[in-house]
Design a protein around this motif. Sequence first.
Motif, PDB file in Angstrom:
ATOM      1  N   GLU A 166      -1.591 -32.203  16.492  1.00  0.00           N
ATOM      2  CA  GLU A 166      -0.188 -31.907  16.739  1.00  0.00           C
ATOM      3  C   GLU A 166       0.546 -31.573  15.443  1.00  0.00           C
ATOM      4  OE1 GLU A 166      -1.792 -34.251  20.082  1.00  0.00           O
ATOM      5  OE2 GLU A 166      -1.822 -34.476  17.901  1.00  0.00           O
ATOM      6  N   SER A 167       0.308 -32.401  14.402  1.00  0.00           N
ATOM      7  CA  SER A 167       0.989 -32.139  13.131  1.00  0.00           C
ATOM      8  C   SER A 167       0.481 -30.854  12.477  1.00  0.00           C
ATOM      9  CB  SER A 167       0.797 -33.326  12.182  1.00  0.00           C
ATOM     10  OG  SER A 167      -0.593 -33.518  11.897  1.00  0.00           O
ATOM     11  N   THR A 209       1.389 -25.136  11.264  1.00  0.00           N
ATOM     12  CA  THR A 209       1.066 -23.722  11.467  1.00  0.00           C
ATOM     13  C   THR A 209       2.295 -22.941  11.916  1.00  0.00           C
ATOM     14  OG1 THR A 209      -1.195 -24.313  12.089  1.00  0.00           O
ATOM     15  CG2 THR A 209      -0.434 -22.134  12.729  1.00  0.00           C
ATOM     16  N   ARG A 210       3.081 -23.554  12.790  1.00  0.00           N
ATOM     17  CA  ARG A 210       4.311 -22.898  13.253  1.00  0.00           C
ATOM     18  C   ARG A 210       5.263 -22.630  12.095  1.00  0.00           C
ATOM     19  NH1 ARG A 210       9.375 -23.926  14.402  1.00  0.00           N
ATOM     20  NH2 ARG A 210       9.146 -26.084  13.721  1.00  0.00           N
ATOM     21  N   MET A 211       5.404 -23.626  11.208  1.00  0.00           N
ATOM     22  CA  MET A 211       6.301 -23.447  10.058  1.00  0.00           C
ATOM     23  C   MET A 211       5.797 -22.340   9.134  1.00  0.00           C
ATOM     24  SD  MET A 211       7.560 -27.320   9.074  1.00  0.00           S
ATOM     25  CE  MET A 211       5.897 -27.962   8.820  1.00  0.00           C
ATOM     26  N   LEU A 212       4.459 -22.303   8.905  1.00  0.00           N
ATOM     27  CA  LEU A 212       3.898 -21.264   8.046  1.00  0.00           C
ATOM     28  C   LEU A 212       4.153 -19.871   8.623  1.00  0.00           C
ATOM     29  CD1 LEU A 212       0.490 -22.908   7.007  1.00  0.00           C
ATOM     30  CD2 LEU A 212       2.358 -22.257   5.460  1.00  0.00           C
ATOM     31  N   VAL A 262      -1.531 -27.962   5.206  1.00  0.00           N
ATOM     32  CA  VAL A 262      -1.198 -27.194   6.419  1.00  0.00           C
ATOM     33  C   VAL A 262      -0.173 -27.932   7.250  1.00  0.00           C
ATOM     34  CG1 VAL A 262      -2.112 -26.225   8.567  1.00  0.00           C
ATOM     35  CG2 VAL A 262      -3.438 -26.036   6.459  1.00  0.00           C
ATOM     36  N   ALA A 263      -0.380 -29.246   7.450  1.00  0.00           N
ATOM     37  CA  ALA A 263       0.549 -30.042   8.253  1.00  0.00           C
ATOM     38  C   ALA A 263       1.942 -30.052   7.646  1.00  0.00           C
ATOM     39  CB  ALA A 263       0.022 -31.463   8.399  1.00  0.00           C
ATOM     40  N   ALA A 264       2.021 -29.929   6.326  1.00  0.00           N
ATOM     41  CA  ALA A 264       3.321 -29.919   5.647  1.00  0.00           C
ATOM     42  C   ALA A 264       3.940 -28.531   5.624  1.00  0.00           C
ATOM     43  CB  ALA A 264       3.160 -30.443   4.223  1.00  0.00           C
ATOM     44  N   GLY A 265       3.237 -27.546   6.152  1.00  0.00           N
ATOM     45  CA  GLY A 265       3.764 -26.192   6.158  1.00  0.00           C
ATOM     46  C   GLY A 265       3.612 -25.482   4.843  1.00  0.00           C
TER      47      GLY A 265
END
Length: 251
Positions: free
Chosen positions: A178-179, A184-187, A223-226
Amino acid sequence: MSTPAGWYDDGSGRQRWWDGTQWTENYAPAGEGDDGAASQAAPAQSDVPYPGTSLASPASAGPKLTPTLGFVGLGLAVLGTILACIPTVATFVIGGVVLLAALVVSLIAVFKKNTKKWPSVVGIVLSVVGGIIGAIVFSVVLFVSLVSTAGQGLPSAVPVPPASEQPSENADSRPSPESLGEGTRMLLHDGGITQYDDVPGFYLCTGQYFYDSELSDEALQLVAAGADITGPERDLAIQVAAEATMACDPQ
């Protein structure tokens, strides 16, 4: 064998002389019964056939025979129509063969002399109409089946690959799917890409792909942190992202 000469009903209700090959112009006197007419002497044979006559010989003027072959053709036409309208390949093919046989039998029956023609005529018509109706029914059912199958083949939601079992010691250090999906969405948003926001389950699916990849926990935490991955794992991260996009986007 030809009908012998004699007095016969020519179809008009009157007794008329048949010379063995054709009708003559000689009629029995009015009021004479069959017995009286039959006892008269044979009249002189006419040298010229009765002008414009369309009457048949006494043999064909008798009662019509039972059109057995015509009824057989009609029965085959009914059976073939029923089979052709059953929407399966096997029954449709069998029905088509039966309808073809019905058409042939009915055509033969319609040319048989001294028989009623309506069963064979109805058999011919039903053979043709039944074949057309069967073809339409089969085509419609086949089309609906293909459309339904195609609809079932499209996933209602993007399938999420099963999570691989992770060692207990990595449970706290490796980000969750999920994170990773949110990262990925933020990137993608940072790159101006928002087209996957409307794809159900896309980000969770990509997060699962990153989670199951061979990327290190440290890389996945980025990745999780964008954040973008740099260093030796960058090429692997790009490959995982491309595979995830192809697998998670149904388009």
